[in-house]
Write a protein that holds these residues in place. Structure first.
Motif, short mmCIF file in Angstrom:
data_model
loop_
_atom_site.label_atom_id
_atom_site.label_comp_id
_atom_site.label_asym_id
_atom_site.label_seq_id
_atom_site.Cartn_x
_atom_site.Cartn_y
_atom_site.Cartn_z
N LEU A 174 0.70 -1.07 -0.05
CA LEU A 174 0.08 0.21 0.00
C LEU A 174 0.69 1.32 0.00
O LEU A 174 2.05 1.22 0.59
N LEU A 175 0.44 2.27 -0.66
CA LEU A 175 1.12 3.51 -0.77
C LEU A 175 1.33 4.10 0.80
O LEU A 175 0.48 3.94 1.48
N ARG A 176 2.33 4.60 0.98
CA ARG A 176 2.62 5.38 2.01
C ARG A 176 3.07 6.92 1.78
O ARG A 176 3.86 7.10 1.04
N GLY A 177 2.20 7.79 2.56
CA GLY A 177 2.53 9.15 2.31
C GLY A 177 3.88 9.80 2.97
O GLY A 177 4.28 8.82 3.76
N PRO A 178 4.28 10.93 2.45
CA PRO A 178 5.41 11.37 3.06
C PRO A 178 5.34 11.59 4.53
O PRO A 178 6.44 11.68 5.31
N ASP A 179 3.96 11.73 5.04
CA ASP A 179 3.79 11.87 6.47
C ASP A 179 3.55 10.47 7.32
O ASP A 179 3.43 10.52 8.55
N GLY A 180 3.98 9.51 6.69
CA GLY A 180 3.84 8.10 7.20
C GLY A 180 2.45 7.60 7.10
O GLY A 180 2.22 6.29 7.55
N ARG A 181 1.42 8.29 6.79
CA ARG A 181 0.04 7.66 6.53
C ARG A 181 -0.09 6.43 5.47
O ARG A 181 0.57 6.86 4.57
N VAL A 182 -0.67 5.48 5.66
CA VAL A 182 -0.75 4.49 4.86
C VAL A 182 -2.06 4.29 4.16
O VAL A 182 -2.88 4.79 4.60
N ALA A 183 -2.33 4.04 2.68
CA ALA A 183 -3.56 4.22 2.10
C ALA A 183 -4.46 2.82 2.88
O ALA A 183 -3.90 1.78 3.21
N GLU A 184 -5.71 3.16 2.74
CA GLU A 184 -6.58 2.21 3.30
C GLU A 184 -6.64 1.03 2.50
O GLU A 184 -6.88 0.01 2.75
N ARG A 185 -6.35 1.35 1.01
CA ARG A 185 -6.73 0.20 0.01
C ARG A 185 -6.00 0.49 -1.26
O ARG A 185 -5.38 1.75 -1.23
N ASP A 186 -5.65 -0.24 -2.28
CA ASP A 186 -4.96 -0.07 -3.45
C ASP A 186 -6.00 0.42 -4.29
O ASP A 186 -7.04 -0.07 -4.44
#
Length: 186
Positions: A174-186
């Motif tokens: 799953l994508l991880r944003g620059p702030d560390g938050r991870v996407a809930e789904r693909d």
């Protein structure tokens, strides 16, 4: 639809935006090909059609309505007409930024009243000729929108390097944003 200058001057036959009445250009092909598949899933036939990376109403815009006023058009033919019209009024510019478009469509797709009786789903189709220049902000926008009833389909047009697009696909993780938050789904 990508209105960045990397597409080439629309008056030049080598441009991805060159309009030839006897043969569709690369963007027209992509709109018709992919749009005809996605349109089958649209119950009301109304499609939000946006451009990005062009000079719209005197300023570079990374999200503008193709029709010039409202983004809503009727079906693929409406998208094609709005696209052709915009080629005469929007100057190509750049750079290629996806985040403003994704953020705008995510706001449109947001529906706090969604229920079993009232369901909507949005598909954002991004047609582009080049490499995204705001990758961190784009990833952040995708991650932020990942919990919504929204899918994002990115189609490369032309022969540019689309290597960065693989990062956005997130098939392996799953994508991880620059702030560390991870996407809930693909």
């Amino acid at each position: 639809v990508d209105f960045t200058a990397s597409n080439g001057d629309p008056n030049d036959p080598r441009s991805l935006h060159f309009f030839n009445p006897s043969q569709p250009n690369c963007y027209q092909d992509a709109i018709r090909s992919v749009g005809s598949i996605l349109q089958a899933y649209d119950s009301d036939g109304i499609i939000g059609a946006f451009g990005f990376g062009g000079v719209f109403q005197g300023e570079v815009s990374h999200c503008f309505p193709l029709s010039g006023s409202s983004p809503d058009v009727n079906g693929i033919d409406g998208v094609m007409a709005a696209y052709q019209q915009s080629l005469g009024t929007v100057a190509l510019s750049g750079p290629t930024y996806f985040a403003p478009l994704i953020e705008t469509v995510a706001q449109i797709a947001y529906n706090p009243e969604q229920s079993q009786r009232s369901q909507t789903y949005t598909i954002l189709l991004i047609l582009t000729d080049g490499e995204v220049m705001d990758m961190d902000r784009t990833i952040q926008a995708i991650v932020a929108a990942s919990g919504q009833a929204l899918s994002i389909v990115i189609v490369g047009v032309g022969n540019a390097n689309f290597g960065k697009m693989v990062m956005l696909d997130s098939d392996d993780a799953l994508l991880r944003g620059p702030d560390g938050r991870v996407a809930e789904r693909d």
